[in-house]
Design an enzyme around this catalytic site. Structure first.
Site, PDB file in Angstrom:
ATOM      1  N   GLU B 148       0.821  -1.223   0.000  1.00  0.00           N
ATOM      2  CA  GLU B 148       0.000   0.000   0.000  1.00  0.00           C
ATOM      3  C   GLU B 148       0.851   1.266   0.000  1.00  0.00           C
ATOM      4  O   GLU B 148       0.784   2.077   0.931  1.00  0.00           O
ATOM      5  CB  GLU B 148      -0.954  -0.007   1.202  1.00  0.00           C
ATOM      6  CG  GLU B 148      -1.965  -1.127   1.157  1.00  0.00           C
ATOM      7  CD  GLU B 148      -2.846  -1.202   2.410  1.00  0.00           C
ATOM      8  OE1 GLU B 148      -2.589  -0.459   3.356  1.00  0.00           O
ATOM      9  OE2 GLU B 148      -3.771  -2.021   2.420  1.00  0.00           O
ATOM     10  N   GLU B 320      -6.410  -7.727  -0.678  1.00  0.00           N
ATOM     11  CA  GLU B 320      -6.992  -7.751   0.664  1.00  0.00           C
ATOM     12  C   GLU B 320      -8.484  -7.455   0.525  1.00  0.00           C
ATOM     13  O   GLU B 320      -8.861  -6.403   0.026  1.00  0.00           O
ATOM     14  CB  GLU B 320      -6.338  -6.701   1.577  1.00  0.00           C
ATOM     15  CG  GLU B 320      -4.837  -6.870   1.722  1.00  0.00           C
ATOM     16  CD  GLU B 320      -4.205  -5.867   2.686  1.00  0.00           C
ATOM     17  OE1 GLU B 320      -4.948  -5.133   3.357  1.00  0.00           O
ATOM     18  OE2 GLU B 320      -2.963  -5.811   2.742  1.00  0.00           O
TER      19      GLU B 320
END
Ligand SMILES: [Zn+2]
Ligand SMILES: [Zn+2]
Ligand SMILES: [Zn+2]
EC number: 3.2.1.23
Lengths: 636, 636, 636
Positions: B148, B320
């Site tokens: 991320e 995710e």
């Protein structure tokens, strides 16, 4: 926990603010108003010690003489919340640092970091000097240590002194850095440390710090307050047998008041009902308008009951009582006529030994120049004075009444406030708000309440105990809750003392097979209905286990489960649901309740029932008729 | 852009969080749940290299062995978003600095500045070490680089490292300081520089900095992410042929994902529908309540389509997937039963190869202790697990379906987000919000959409292309838009790449004589009515030129002008106007649309139409009947 | 205070932004539009002096030549609000520091601390250089000094330079540190200092600093602006007899404009009606929507009247007039057609000599690229140009009209703004808002107003004077108020110049026995009704004394007391109560008033009455019929 009502009035006085010529007249007027106690000295360090080591107590001697001669009993304060400017030359690094890394400068008060060893020693030293000089003086009937620890957000400091002290504290707590890494789960995100010296304070991290780290810093910070306080206690104890007091501030929860209270005789607090309503209460604008000139009807009583628990043998005072408009809240209206009397009587009904007004005369200068006193700056009486005088007159005709143990108890736990502030999970989750909701629900049913610390191990004598939001239930309390009817939850025993999730998961109650398997936080306006009764808001839990479901939501999901007298509540009730829960539990355990009219509150002593009308309109109840802001009492 | 649906499930797993004894059972349970892929390692640097240069891969070897032996395919992550504490001893200046000038400290994650050369090299080095060790390991089927990028606002750093790198970047871009001064218009307010070394970062200026300066810093910052990323790509490429992946975060727009994606095979993103709704969406409280337990019905699909465009050959994953309540949004309710399945199927319908749940088991410690997994902290199944298992079962009976090119395309351009964030002109102007509005309007008409970067030069095959808010239209895209029906605007081609106003003024479209001669931003609640159709809100433009006016507001002013298939839209439509625009344009270019019921959304693959009911109530449509959170599919 | 209407138009022009080839055409177009004045140079330091001591005035000479040759009169600005980047190499510590302790960096404008002696000297030096070169140049008809002192919150600086200068200022003011300690009441909280060198700036204190300390810093900061300004005045005075001007910014109140104005001939201000409405006015969203494209109907007039008072002999200009949308407000809509003309005429009706538009042509680069001009960036006319041309045409046919003294005056006092900002006591208390309320109430009754400084000692000639919120009433003003009908209060003469409470307590008015014995601040939505008339909001006072009560609230408490022509008002009226007060007072002193229709405003000159319709709908009044944004005038 059943001391007699001493019920005396006091006042906070600053002789250093006024010409010495008027002290005697002030003292005489205090006495004639029915005032017994006078607090002095707590902000006067620059006048006690204008230069390092040069003490000038002559003026204080004379002030004590004038006041005591008039018949007043003196509380002498240590002036450590206001170190003089020269102290910064001695300890340039004594200032606290805020969470953004900014030094909090000189120029107001409380400009010190609790962890600074040098300032801590200097504080003990001035206490020692005062103790030497006045410790055996019979005119000094009590001592106040410092003033409002933690006020202005001063418990948490991110200074270098705090960082080093925190590392030492961690080393003591965990012994090895591996133990700390394990306890905190530092393997997560590779946050493992190789030494205590690597552990920084938990501010300014990229995203939130490890909650275990943050909670440890909270515990440390509370301990630093206790240690700082203890240094002064020890200094004074060497010289005096007079009771020691600290004046806590309303809803300042960043340190453990029970811990501070352990080493001193009397707890006191500073009660500003209207300021608090405006400044530090979650409430709708409608509620705030409704009680604008009265204060919240439960906030004061909550603190009264709390400090009765904090004080040794239940001894507690109101050290500062709002006498009129204050200066520090967003909005500062005047009390309704009668409220100063009401607040005073309410404190006495909850067992206060002394209610002391802040302050004698409004000083026309500096930060609190707009904060009223019993006298105006021009020496004329302010409206509060007549109300105080009325209370004094009433006290004379009132027989001694006594605190009696309540039927209902509520557990209050500072560490839970820190845990949930660290890990709220929902923006609406504040432990204090949950507590006040529970307390309010009990009060709206006319109940008197005792507050218990989570270290309590015996609740016999209580018919009903509520324990919402206790982050970690001590084993002793857990066992004690089995002794009576108890409602535990929501969010109870959900985490370990390290702020990790225990396995098995909570609440892990004896003889109640329930596990909280999932929690949800809800935004304002969203609720889960409990049909026909009320709703759950803010916080809701999924309950699993074989325990009997005693309340369900509209989807059939368990909201409360019970086994005999022990219930676990899996959500944050709205006021209707709270009322149902209290009424139902009270009925089950044989407590009489009745819903009170809007704004009315009661308090039972051993001999009397007191009634307080917080509404701005008259109220009739129990055959009594109370005006707005009215007080009544009747033998039970 | 037409890869087959691989449609496999995955999960994120942290062997370092759990006792080695349970790894094998975990792996077996994953397999039995129908999970194919497992991601590991991305936060485990402190366990891979507990001291500088001392590598401890034994545990990782064993974890890989256990997982692969159970039949799982492994994605191995480089752990560079979590440098260990010792890294700071090597590089004390590696930390990012926020816009207020505060160092962003160790104690969570992403504690590095993308511009720090030393840390960049250290990141490449650990990638190299991992590549050497596992690059040829057939059990490692893919690699994730870092985690991320940009999450927690980490792209823009105001460190010394960033300042020096920015000056170098400027020197490369502009060659001479005079060129920079001219390009930015620094004559305005005497902001001219004499050398690149004088150019500071654009934070903490007295009032806003030169927008050209700010945008250059944005471009530079994005380039630093790309360069940082590239260093790891190069390190791994030397050792492995397995596909490289990055997991982008939803609505993290501070760097150009297309640029990062260029050097790797697979794009993936982290999809938290309920967290995003609460945390990062402009929406009314009513909308947020309506979709509280479902997530916004278009947010996920938008990102799915975006990352299909970012991934090489359209390859993309959900790395995710939210499986239950999270911990990081303001409010964290649970998904409605069925939503985990719905989200998973929606991703597959949009072409995801893999949907991987975050995470296998909820870790009972550290920052994300309240973030659910497929298992609870006590090892019992959480509700999400059964839904994943259901998807796994359904997948087995589902024939291979294929992504097909959509009829409609939407242009998405990161630099436009930066440009308008730099120069919003109206407090309501957010490029992403405009994009999501356009995307939502298309979806509410049942359309499937492809997202295109602004570097696109060929749109043949699309019947309709929308290009709202593109700050600067590349010539190639401008020409391509002439190939089909297109709606350009609002605020399109309004500025140069330097964030100055071009002359002639925009939009400067081929064969469409229109000039935006004036713009206005409007506060909430103010709109310009388009009678009988809808309204313009937030942003409105004055259009001049000879082009035919195809929409007018109540004052007769042009809202849209057209020439043949090309239209320019001069305002930000409300939802009614958007719907009209889409319906009308679709009709013009021969696309069938129909308005969908509230909360229903569709997605077409080559062979099937999928239906997703985001509403909390059942829905009937096209002869199908879907429960709340229901999914359906039918052959087309 | 009765200068003739000069009524000329001007424009702000930046030759340095444009190719020299177009200057002549620009000048010709200005002249043909009816423009007389052109302001240049005020941001061009980097072009005047590209390196320290190397002056390049050739371009400026040519620009002056071109403009003057076209017949334009030039205002030349000193460029000191935009020091070039090299200045920081000379004075690295010249930058201001914000209240949070952060240096305010280079990269926009106003990047200097008023207290920095080096930069102050450098500013005087460039003024001197300009004065030498152009002081006797007959083409330079006026000078502007710096630009918008205090804009972007630049008056209060917490730099080291400011700290030292503050200590010196204090030493001058108080002579001894004991005097300071006494004046401020530093005995409170032991804040006593031993030397001036110990006095820090009042930022970042633990809780609020001593208000006396804070107000002293405010006074000091204002004095620093004056001193900085004076240095430039002196430098220019040595070389020129042309009038000196400063352009103040709307509602920038952190320094005393009367003090700055004292040394120069002409006051001017920068009038951005729509920007101000969005950016810096307390108003309901409904009010802001209602006047979205017009600006508040009283904000401009208030400033016009203020600067007529600030300018020597009533000489004042609008130096920057909004000509279209701006870029800097939260929302930036376009003016309704006609508003640019309306604003211009309104300024003339209030006595402006010149109304100068900002700016000639919208620059397509840098911070204000979205701020419109009379021309668009592409050189085409923007809508404002035609309105300016219309005014120019109308001016030619309009006879000379003259300002005449108004019947009503309002006292405006900068120090009161600082005092109440320091000690608001209620979150709703802003001095400026109270002033604008009073001014608006007068205007809604059709009145023309003169604004008076608190140094006024003679109000003969005024039939009615209002003095709300004057923190400390000078004795001379107090006496003057007895000369006419006056309404004093609320919150008037409530504190000393040191911001302490005087004894006897205020307002201490001659021949009016009233004491404000208690004040209350009220939250929004709470008010004290004055039955049948209106209500008091925000602020209410308890009035005691023998003066006749002329207004009471619903509880019978005095809201206003009077003796003959002098009244004291003890609360902040809502609009209905204001209207009653004005109507009643006007009737008492023989002023004709009538309520104006919504959005209509009037202004009387010696010969004419002007009407301005701020409403977005037509309006009929006094036999006139005005369209939306209409202007009318009639001989009186
Ligand atoms: Zn206090
Ligand atoms: Zn993640
Ligand atoms: Zn300006």
């Amino acid at each position: 926990m059943s001391s007699g009502l001493q019920r005396a009035l006091g006042v906070c006085y600053y002789p250093e603010h006024w010409p010495e010529e008027i002290w005697a007249r002030d003292a005489a007027r205090m006495v004639s108003a029915g005032i017994t106690w006078v607090r002095i000295g707590e902000f006067a360090w620059s006048r006690m010690e204008p230069e390092p080591g040069r003490f000038t107590f002559d003026w204080l001697d004379r002030a004590i003489d004038v006041l005591a001669s008039a018949g007043l009993r003196i509380v002498l304060g240590t002036p450590t919340c206001t170190p003089p400017r020269w102290m910064l030359d001695r300890f340039p690094d004594m200032l606290a640092v805020d969470a953004m890394g900014r030094v909090r400068k000189f120029g107001s008060r409380r400009h010190y970091c609790f962890s600074h060893a040098g300032y801590r020693a200097a504080s003990a030293a001035i206490a020692d000097v005062l103790g030497q000089r006045y410790g055996q003086d019979p005119r000094i009937h009590a001592w106040q240590l410092d003033n409002e620890y933690g006020c202005h957000d001063t418990v948490l400091s991110y200074s270098e002194a705090a960082r080093h002290a925190f590392q030492d504290w961690l080393a003591t707590r965990y012994d090895t850095i591996d133990a700390l890494n394990t306890a905190w789960g530092n393997v997560f995100w590779s946050m493992e440390y190789d030494s205590f010296a690597q552990v920084d304070l938990p501010n300014l991290t990229v995203t939130e710090p490890n909650p275990s780290h943050a909670l440890a810093f909270r515990r440390f910070s509370s301990d630093q307050v206790v240690a700082y306080h203890t240094a002064q206690v020890e200094a004074l104890r060497a010289h005096t047998d007079a009771p020691l007091i600290h004046n806590y501030m309303g809803r300042v929860l960043d340190f453990d008041h029970f811990e501070v209270g352990r080493s001193i005789e009397i707890a006191s607090w500073d009660s500003y009902p209207i300021g608090f309503l405006s400044d530090r209460l979650e409430a709708t604008p409608a509620h705030k308008s409704h009680y604008l000139q009265q204060g919240d009807p439960d906030m004061q009583a909550f603190h009264h009951d709390l400090y009765r628990a904090v004080g040794r043998d239940g001894r507690w005072w109101v050290m500062e009582q709002q006498p009129g408009p204050v200066n520090w809240a967003p909005y500062n209206p005047a009390p309704l006529p009668g409220m100063v009397r009401l607040w005073t009587w309410e404190a006495f009904a909850h067992g206060a030994e002394v209610v002391s007004y802040f302050r004698w005369r409004q000083a026309p200068f500096a930060q609190e120049q707009m904060h009223s006193g019993l006298l105006r700056p021009d020496d004329a009486p302010a409206p509060g004075l007549a109300e105080a005088e009325k209370v004094a007159a009433e006290l004379r005709s009132m027989p001694e009444v006594c605190v009696q143990q309540a039927q209902v108890a509520l557990v209050f736990d500072y560490a839970s406030e820190w845990a949930w502030a660290t890990l709220p999970q929902g923006a609406g989750f504040r432990y204090f708000a949950l507590m006040l909701d529970a307390y309010r629900a009990l009060r709206k049913r006319g109940l008197s309440i005792d507050i218990l610390p989570s270290t309590t191990s015996d609740v016999t004598g209580y018919k009903l105990v509520l324990a919402p939001g206790v982050a970690t239930l001590p084993e002793s309390l857990k066992r004690a809750l089995g002794q009576t009817t108890a409602i535990v939850g929501p969010r109870c025993n959900a985490v370990t003392e390290e702020l990790t999730i225990p396995t098995p998961m909570g609440p892990d109650l004896p003889d109640l097979d329930v596990t909280v398997t999932r929690v949800e936080s809800l935004p304002p306006g969203v609720e889960r209905s409990v049909p026909g009764i009320g709703a759950v808001q803010h916080w809701t839990e999924t309950l699993e286990g074989s325990a009997q479901v005693t309340l369900r939501d509209a989807d059939g999901a368990a909201v409360m489960v019970s086994n005999g007298a022990l219930s676990y509540l899996g959500g944050w009730p709205d006021s209707a649901l709270w009322d149902h829960l209290i009424a139902d539990a009270a009925a089950r355990c044989g407590i009489d309740t009745q819903p009170l009219p809007d704004g009315l509150r009661c308090r039972d002593t051993k001999t009397h029932r007191f009634y307080f009308n917080y509404a701005a309109t008259p109220c009739a109840f129990d055959g009594l008729s109370l005006p707005a802001a009215g007080v009544a009492w009747a033998r039970r």
